[in-house]
Design a protein around this motif. Structure first.
Motif: not given
Ligand code: B12
Length: 214
Positions: A169-177
């Motif tokens: 059930n784990l979701k992964i979200m990524v970000g950064g310039a």
């Protein structure tokens, strides 16, 4: 119940006014949870929308978030643990080798503002630390930040370590310039956002359903 004064004081980042408005609402018998949801969280959501449209900038968001935190600190003792973390638990951090945290901190404050319980692991976080925090806090989502092209491989490794564990059930979200939608897809993240306001929308979608948002 009118939350307008409270919202104005949050968007102005005026801590004493926020405190006074929250206390005034409590005195009139307004439920703490209602003040949290319809006052503080709604105000932060509005700031998030303005940030997305470039109508306010980083300093205004930081000031509003600080004022909002003050309001939450008054309500905290009056709210149950369930009421405080109803939207889900998110573990956030900046990847190993990377010390940039201004953007991550804004994302953290926006997520907290939207009612999520957020565990902030700070900067230079090794993959294993992300994994152990996810397990310890039974997190619904991991949010990973990277600001250097040289630490993007570290983001890929972190996602790999989390995927390897097979937490369904784990979701992964990524970000950064430097992070792009294409990179997020390539490393098998579930969600990606270029800025903090949309990060909240993506987190809500990922936690409420199993839709991929990349
Ligand atoms: C401030 C800063 C620093 C500070 C960091 C202080 C801190 N506490 O964060 C210090 C001085 C420490 C620093 C150091 C370095 N830095 Co620096 N730094 C910057 C700078 C000027 C601003 C970054 C920033 O805070 N932006 C503002 C925030 C609000 O934006 P943001 O981080 O992008 O976050 C937004 C989105 O990306 C998104 N987001 C961010 N994280 C996440 C996470 C998730 C999950 C989601 C969904 C969204 C999301 O939402 C945020 C809000 O909308 C940038 C240049 C620039 N103008 O961007 C260079 C920059 C990032 N740094 C750079 C470099 C090279 C370095 C150093 C290697 C310099 C050196 N030679 O020592 C070191 C590396 C240190 C290390 N190991 O990390 C380069 C990176 C180049 C590259 N492509 O790799 C940049 C681009 C400067 C440049 N033009 O060369 N830096």
């Amino acid at each position: 119940m009118n939350f307008e004064n409270l919202k104005i004081s949050i968007s102005a980042g005026n801590v004493p006014e926020v405190r006074a408005n929250v206390e005034a609402l409590l005195k009139t018998g307004t439920e703490p949870l209602e003040i949290l949801n319809s006052g503080l969280i709604t105000a932060m959501e509005e700031i998030g929308e303005k940030f997305k449209r470039n109508e306010v900038y980083v300093p205004e968001v930081l000031m509003a978030a600080r004022a909002m935190k003050e309001g939450v600190s008054i309500l905290k003792p009056l709210l149950s643990a369930d009421q405080l973390g109803t939207k889900g638990c998110i573990v956030i951090g900046t990847v190993k080798g990377d010390l940039h945290d201004i953007g991550k901190n804004i994302v953290t404050m926006m997520l907290e503002g939207a009612g999520f319980k957020v565990i902030d692991l700070g900067v230079d976080v090794p993959p294993e630390k992300f994994l152990s925090a996810v397990i310890e806090h039974k997190a619904d989502l991991v949010a990973i930040s990277a600001l250097l092209t040289t630490t993007m491989p570290s983001m890929k490794t972190t996602v790999g370590v989390l995927r390897e564990k097979g937490l369904p059930n784990l979701k992964i979200m990524v970000g950064g310039a430097p992070v792009t939608k294409e990179f997020a897809e390539e490393i098998r993240a579930d969600g990606f956002s270029e800025e903090a306001g949309s990060a909240v929308d993506i987190a809500k979608k990922l936690i409420s359903g199993s839709n991929q948002e990349v």
